[in-house]
Design a protein around this motif. Structure first.
Motif, short mmCIF file in Angstrom:
data_model
loop_
_atom_site.label_atom_id
_atom_site.label_comp_id
_atom_site.label_asym_id
_atom_site.label_seq_id
_atom_site.Cartn_x
_atom_site.Cartn_y
_atom_site.Cartn_z
N LYS A 45 20.21 94.77 37.23
CA LYS A 45 19.92 94.67 38.67
C LYS A 45 20.99 95.39 39.51
O LYS A 45 20.64 96.18 40.40
CB LYS A 45 19.82 93.19 39.04
CG LYS A 45 19.39 92.92 40.46
CD LYS A 45 18.83 91.52 40.60
CE LYS A 45 19.75 90.44 40.05
NZ LYS A 45 20.97 90.23 40.89
N SER A 46 22.25 95.09 39.23
CA SER A 46 23.31 95.73 40.01
C SER A 46 23.28 97.25 39.82
O SER A 46 23.40 98.01 40.78
CB SER A 46 24.68 95.18 39.62
OG SER A 46 24.74 93.80 39.85
N SER A 47 23.10 97.68 38.58
CA SER A 47 23.05 99.12 38.29
C SER A 47 21.89 99.77 39.04
O SER A 47 22.02 100.88 39.57
CB SER A 47 22.87 99.37 36.79
OG SER A 47 23.86 98.71 36.06
N ALA A 59 26.49 97.01 44.65
CA ALA A 59 26.38 95.75 43.91
C ALA A 59 27.25 95.93 42.67
O ALA A 59 27.07 96.88 41.94
CB ALA A 59 24.93 95.50 43.51
N ARG A 60 28.17 95.05 42.49
CA ARG A 60 29.08 95.21 41.37
C ARG A 60 28.33 95.06 40.04
O ARG A 60 27.55 94.14 39.88
CB ARG A 60 30.18 94.15 41.47
CG ARG A 60 31.54 94.69 41.12
CD ARG A 60 32.60 93.67 41.47
NE ARG A 60 32.78 93.52 42.91
CZ ARG A 60 33.23 92.41 43.50
NH1 ARG A 60 33.50 91.35 42.77
NH2 ARG A 60 33.39 92.37 44.80
N THR A 61 28.58 95.96 39.10
CA THR A 61 27.99 95.77 37.77
C THR A 61 29.02 95.08 36.89
O THR A 61 30.22 95.22 37.08
CB THR A 61 27.61 97.11 37.11
OG1 THR A 61 28.76 97.94 37.09
CG2 THR A 61 26.49 97.79 37.84
N ARG A 67 28.01 86.65 36.07
CA ARG A 67 29.17 86.60 36.95
C ARG A 67 28.77 86.61 38.42
O ARG A 67 29.43 85.99 39.25
CB ARG A 67 30.08 87.81 36.68
CG ARG A 67 30.87 87.69 35.41
CD ARG A 67 32.23 87.03 35.63
NE ARG A 67 33.12 87.91 36.37
CZ ARG A 67 33.84 88.88 35.83
NH1 ARG A 67 33.80 89.10 34.54
NH2 ARG A 67 34.62 89.62 36.58
N THR A 68 27.69 87.30 38.74
CA THR A 68 27.31 87.39 40.15
C THR A 68 26.43 86.21 40.52
O THR A 68 25.25 86.20 40.26
CB THR A 68 26.51 88.69 40.43
OG1 THR A 68 26.42 89.42 39.24
CG2 THR A 68 27.12 89.47 41.54
N GLN A 69 27.02 85.22 41.12
CA GLN A 69 26.22 84.07 41.55
C GLN A 69 25.99 84.09 43.04
O GLN A 69 25.20 83.33 43.56
CB GLN A 69 26.92 82.78 41.14
CG GLN A 69 27.19 82.75 39.65
CD GLN A 69 27.61 81.40 39.13
OE1 GLN A 69 27.67 80.44 39.88
NE2 GLN A 69 27.90 81.32 37.86
MG LIG Z 1 24.63 92.01 38.67
#
Ligand SMILES: [Mg+2]
Ligand SMILES: Nc1nc2c(ncn2[C@@H]2O[C@H](COP(=O)(O)OP(=O)(O)O)[C@@H](O)[C@H]2O)c(=O)[nH]1
Length: 218
Positions: A45-47, A59-61, A67-69
């Motif tokens: 998703k982030s990628s 968006a940080r990968t 990790r991304t909450q």
């Molecule tokens: Mg993510």
């Protein structure tokens, strides 16, 4: 018309909601158009958000699943936003926590009036898990169009890729035209024009186009 084509490269971080349980307290007003991105953690998703906006760190990968909450909201322009929902379904989280998230995600989908489209990202090698289906069903029940994005398609040869795309299309066919299925690779950019064109359509619901045209005439 002033903004027939949205430039996704203009996406800017707007706000983070720290806790999905109190989403409504943290999100911007329920106006304009919101497009949400959901998926199991590690689905890419982030990628995908970074590739679609051509920003390396929007968006940080992460290589650590889950990790991304935070729920991150990005503004495209004054009327339109992208929402990065927390990844679901990773193993290390206690069941009670998972249930709480699921409930809050369902509530967001069902109650957020400005939600104009949902992208459900799934690793092309593991599509249509239970929670993916749940998200798709919720969205369809609320008349929200869905893009099932089969990510990391560079991991499969062209023939295997098309086979999976066709299988997923078949599995989702009963939902009708409101659910689209496309392959995607953040690594290679595969599928990007198609995705941008679908997101662009979602950014232009009739009511918003008409409201903007009216505002321009005044
Ligand atoms: Mg993510
Ligand atoms: N080969 C390949 N790997 C990808 C692609 N998209 C994401 N990944 C990798 O999959 C892992 C999870 O990606 P991430 O975007 O952090 O997933 P998220 O948890 O859904 O936000 C990372 O190691 C990424 O480098 C892709 O299109 N191709």
């Amino acid at each position: 018309m002033t903004d027939s084509r949205i430039d996704f490269r203009q996406a800017k971080f707007l706000i983070s909601a720290p806790d999905i349980a109190h989403l409504d307290e943290h999100l911007p007003g329920d106006v304009g158009v919101e497009i949400a991105f959901a998926g199991r953690s590690n689905a890419g998703k982030s990628s995908a958000l970074n590739q679609l906006t051509e920003q390396k760190n929007l968006a940080r990968t992460s290589k650590t699943p889950g990790r991304t909450q935070l729920i991150n909201v990005f503004a495209l322009d004054e009327h339109r936003r992208l929402v990065d929902l927390p990844g679901y379904g990773f193993a290390q989280v206690p069941l009670a926590m998972k249930k709480k998230w699921q409930q809050a995600l369902g509530q967001y989908l069902q109650e957020r009036d400005c939600l104009s489209g949902l992208v459900v990202l799934m690793d092309i090698r593991h599509p249509l898990k239970d929670l993916d289906m749940q998200m798709i069903e919720w969205a369809v029940a609320c008349d929200i169009p869905v893009l099932a994005l089969l990510t990391k398609c560079d991991k499969l040869a062209q023939s295997a890729r098309m086979k999976t795309v066709n299988e997923v299309r078949k599995a989702l066919a009963d939902f009708g035209d409101g659910v689209k299925v496309e392959p995607f690779s953040s690594l290679k950019g595969t599928g990007k024009p198609k995705v941008l064109s679908i997101l662009n359509q979602w950014c232009h619901p009739d009511w918003l186009v008409e409201a903007l045209a009216d505002a321009e005439q005044e």
